[in-house]
Design an enzyme around this catalytic site. Structure first.
Site, PDB file in Angstrom:
ATOM      1  N   HIS A  83       0.044   1.433 -13.282  1.00 30.49           N
ATOM      2  CA  HIS A  83       0.768   0.285 -13.822  1.00 30.49           C
ATOM      3  C   HIS A  83       2.248   0.656 -13.901  1.00 30.49           C
ATOM      4  O   HIS A  83       2.593   1.749 -14.355  1.00 30.49           O
ATOM      5  CB  HIS A  83       0.221  -0.061 -15.216  1.00 30.49           C
ATOM      6  N   GLU A 124       6.016   6.420  -9.237  1.00 33.01           N
ATOM      7  CA  GLU A 124       4.566   6.206  -9.039  1.00 33.01           C
ATOM      8  C   GLU A 124       4.034   7.072  -7.907  1.00 33.01           C
ATOM      9  O   GLU A 124       2.931   7.606  -7.983  1.00 33.01           O
ATOM     10  CB  GLU A 124       4.288   4.733  -8.692  1.00 33.01           C
ATOM     11  N   ASP A 128      -5.526  -3.337 -18.334  1.00 37.07           N
ATOM     12  CA  ASP A 128      -4.568  -2.298 -18.752  1.00 37.07           C
ATOM     13  C   ASP A 128      -4.914  -1.632 -20.085  1.00 37.07           C
ATOM     14  O   ASP A 128      -4.025  -1.160 -20.796  1.00 37.07           O
ATOM     15  CB  ASP A 128      -3.136  -2.879 -18.835  1.00 37.07           C
ATOM     16  N   GLY A 178       0.808  -1.221   0.000  1.00 37.16           N
ATOM     17  CA  GLY A 178       0.000   0.000   0.000  1.00 37.16           C
ATOM     18  C   GLY A 178       0.838   1.266   0.000  1.00 37.16           C
ATOM     19  O   GLY A 178       0.400   2.307   0.488  1.00 37.16           O
ATOM     20  N   SER A 179       2.046   1.207  -0.586  1.00 41.05           N
ATOM     21  CA  SER A 179       2.866   2.427  -0.561  1.00 41.05           C
ATOM     22  C   SER A 179       2.250   3.526  -1.428  1.00 41.05           C
ATOM     23  O   SER A 179       2.368   4.710  -1.096  1.00 41.05           O
ATOM     24  CB  SER A 179       4.302   2.123  -0.968  1.00 41.05           C
ATOM     25  N   ASN A 180       1.571   3.155  -2.519  1.00 40.63           N
ATOM     26  CA  ASN A 180       0.882   4.183  -3.320  1.00 40.63           C
ATOM     27  C   ASN A 180      -0.298   4.772  -2.554  1.00 40.63           C
ATOM     28  O   ASN A 180      -0.535   5.984  -2.601  1.00 40.63           O
ATOM     29  CB  ASN A 180       0.410   3.591  -4.648  1.00 40.63           C
ATOM     30  N   ASN A 219      -6.148   3.053 -12.315  1.00 39.28           N
ATOM     31  CA  ASN A 219      -5.131   2.097 -11.893  1.00 39.28           C
ATOM     32  C   ASN A 219      -3.758   2.678 -12.195  1.00 39.28           C
ATOM     33  O   ASN A 219      -3.607   3.476 -13.114  1.00 39.28           O
ATOM     34  CB  ASN A 219      -5.301   0.789 -12.679  1.00 39.28           C
TER      35      ASN A 219
END
Ligand code: GRF
Length: 200
Positions: free
Chosen positions: A113, A183, A154, A16-18, A111
């Site tokens: 990617h 990111e 995607d 969950g770093s994003n 999302n």
């Protein structure tokens, strides 16, 4: 005047770093949006722990809890509605989002990617596999892509992309670390763009 804050759900399966980067960016930039729900197929993961310790609803939902996939998908839509969710962010969610959810939230699911789509995307292209494929293809740059989610892996409209160099001595792990750092900056910016698009 009471200003309505856009209600966001994050879907996660891992560290969950994003999610955390977006959470902090929303506070710092004082965007008119807040993360109110973390939904995961894993009850114990970094993302769920972060949600619990920050007063964000942490909901564990997986197919196995239901008699059929349709019931699972309906429960997911129900949960999102119950929390008044307007935008969904996929941040390391390792499952395909049920079509019923995509249909219920058109143009409202994004999302991130870890490559420059449309290259290095599609089924099976996740995590370290992506970076291995980029190195094997001899690419001189990689990056991150934020895109809208539709029924195909995607393939939704690209919202934002950022490039990073591929270095001669890169391993999949070193490239992954560089892309992840990118990111963490890109995702909050892309979210801001999506919110602006929807409010205009
Ligand atoms: C990121 O590399 C993202 O691009 C991919 O899954 C990873 C999630 O990492 N979709 P984290 O859980 O946000 O740390």
């Amino acid at each position: 005047m009471i200003v309505h804050k856009t209600r966001i759900a994050v879907f996660c399966s891992g560290s969950g770093s994003n999610f955390q980067a977006i959470f902090h960016a929303l506070k710092k930039k004082q965007l008119n949006a807040e993360i109110v729900l973390c939904l995961s197929n894993r009850s114990q993961c970094g993302a769920m722990e972060f949600a619990r310790s920050n007063g964000i609803a942490a909901v564990h939902l997986m197919e196995k809890q239901f008699d059929s996939f349709d019931e699972f998908a309906a429960a997911m839509v129900g949960c999102l509605r119950k929390h008044g969710i307007e935008i969904i962010l996929l941040a390391g969610y390792m499952r395909k989002v049920p079509d019923a959810v995509v249909t219920a939230f058109p143009e409202r699911i994004i999302n991130i990617h870890p490559a420059l789509l449309p290259k290095f995307g599609g089924e099976g292209m996740y995590g370290i596999h992506v970076h291995t494929a980029v190195l094997e293809a001899g690419e001189t740059e990689s990056g991150a892509t934020v895109h809208l989610v539709n029924e195909e892996y995607d393939k939704g409209r690209i919202l934002m992309q950022r490039h990073v160099p591929v270095l001669a001595d890169d391993t999949p792990e070193s490239l992954a670390a560089r892309v992840l750092e990118c990111e963490h900056k890109l995702y909050p910016e892309a979210l801001e763009k999506l919110i602006a698009e929807q409010q205009s």
